[in-house]
Write an enzyme that holds these catalytic residues in place. Structure first.
Site, PDB file in Angstrom:
ATOM      1  N   HIS A  53      -9.391   0.170   3.014  1.00 24.71           N
ATOM      2  CA  HIS A  53     -10.082   0.645   4.220  1.00 24.71           C
ATOM      3  C   HIS A  53     -11.435  -0.042   4.402  1.00 24.71           C
ATOM      4  O   HIS A  53     -12.421   0.576   4.769  1.00 24.71           O
ATOM      5  CB  HIS A  53     -10.233   2.171   4.187  1.00 24.71           C
ATOM      6  N   ASP A  72      -1.340  -0.530   5.056  1.00 22.70           N
ATOM      7  CA  ASP A  72      -1.666   0.893   5.186  1.00 22.70           C
ATOM      8  C   ASP A  72      -0.966   1.491   6.404  1.00 22.70           C
ATOM      9  O   ASP A  72      -0.414   2.596   6.341  1.00 22.70           O
ATOM     10  CB  ASP A  72      -3.186   1.069   5.287  1.00 22.70           C
ATOM     11  N   GLU A 129       2.305   3.701  -4.209  1.00 23.62           N
ATOM     12  CA  GLU A 129       1.673   2.392  -4.440  1.00 23.62           C
ATOM     13  C   GLU A 129       2.616   1.491  -5.240  1.00 23.62           C
ATOM     14  O   GLU A 129       2.804   0.313  -4.916  1.00 23.62           O
ATOM     15  CB  GLU A 129       0.350   2.559  -5.196  1.00 23.62           C
ATOM     16  N   ASP A 153       0.840  -1.193   0.000  1.00 18.13           N
ATOM     17  CA  ASP A 153       0.000   0.000   0.000  1.00 18.13           C
ATOM     18  C   ASP A 153       0.876   1.244   0.000  1.00 18.13           C
ATOM     19  O   ASP A 153       2.028   1.218   0.432  1.00 18.13           O
ATOM     20  CB  ASP A 153      -0.915   0.007   1.228  1.00 18.13           C
ATOM     21  N   GLY A 154       0.307   2.323  -0.498  1.00 22.09           N
ATOM     22  CA  GLY A 154       0.951   3.622  -0.490  1.00 22.09           C
ATOM     23  C   GLY A 154       0.066   4.629   0.210  1.00 22.09           C
ATOM     24  O   GLY A 154      -1.141   4.438   0.322  1.00 22.09           O
ATOM     25  N   ASP A 162      -4.743  -2.327  -3.082  1.00 21.49           N
ATOM     26  CA  ASP A 162      -6.007  -1.598  -3.215  1.00 21.49           C
ATOM     27  C   ASP A 162      -5.905  -0.550  -4.322  1.00 21.49           C
ATOM     28  O   ASP A 162      -6.784   0.283  -4.482  1.00 21.49           O
ATOM     29  CB  ASP A 162      -6.435  -0.976  -1.887  1.00 21.49           C
TER      30      ASP A 162
END
Length: 152
Positions: free
Chosen positions: A126, A136, A50, A12-13, A72
């Site tokens: 999320h 995250d 990302e 994740d970024g 995501d």
């Protein structure tokens, strides 16, 4: 239940402002072993973070592997599974003849994916996915690190 012969990567970024200070995070899991990676940059974009998360995770692999990558980011997932083929055929330009954004990272990722068997899995961000939430959290540690905040 996960397949013990497959490395699972959640990447994740995060970015505070876009562009702005950003972070990337990756959680790798294999046969009961885990590894957490994170970092960040001061002037970046969410898409760059990302991509960096996936690149750093794949760089951490020591040999050819079977990998499931959970992201995501539709940008990363579609970019590497669909768009990249045409970008390469057009010498890294888009269909409207513009340079591909983040081409340095796309080229790095493209080279890395050639070394592994990878299944790309998009997950809703999320939304309570434990692996995605952990990635995250790591990405936000990367943001805190570049901003000079204490990282626990």
């Amino acid at each position: 239940m996960s397949d013990s012969s497959v490395i699972e990567i959640y990447a994740d970024g995060a970015c505070k402002g876009n562009p702005g200070p950003g972070g990337w995070g990756a959680w790798l899991s294999f046969a009961g072993h885990e590894k957490e990676l994170w970092g960040g940059e001061l002037g970046t974009t969410n898409n760059r973070m990302e991509l960096t998360a996936v690149i750093r995770a794949l760089e951490a692999l020591k040999r050819q592997c079977n990998v499931k990558i959970y992201t995501d980011s539709a940008y990363v997932q579609k970019g590497i599974t669909e768009w990249v083929h045409n970008w390469k055929a057009r010498n890294w330009t888009t269909s409207d003849k513009k340079p591909v954004k983040n081409v340095d990272l796309w080229k790095a990722l493209d080279a890395l994916v050639q070394q592994h068997q990878i299944e790309w899995i998009w997950v809703k961000g999320h939304a309570g996915n434990a692996g995605n939430e952990r990635a995250d959290t790591l990405a936000n540690k990367g943001v805190d690190q570049v901003l000079g905040r204490a990282v626990l």
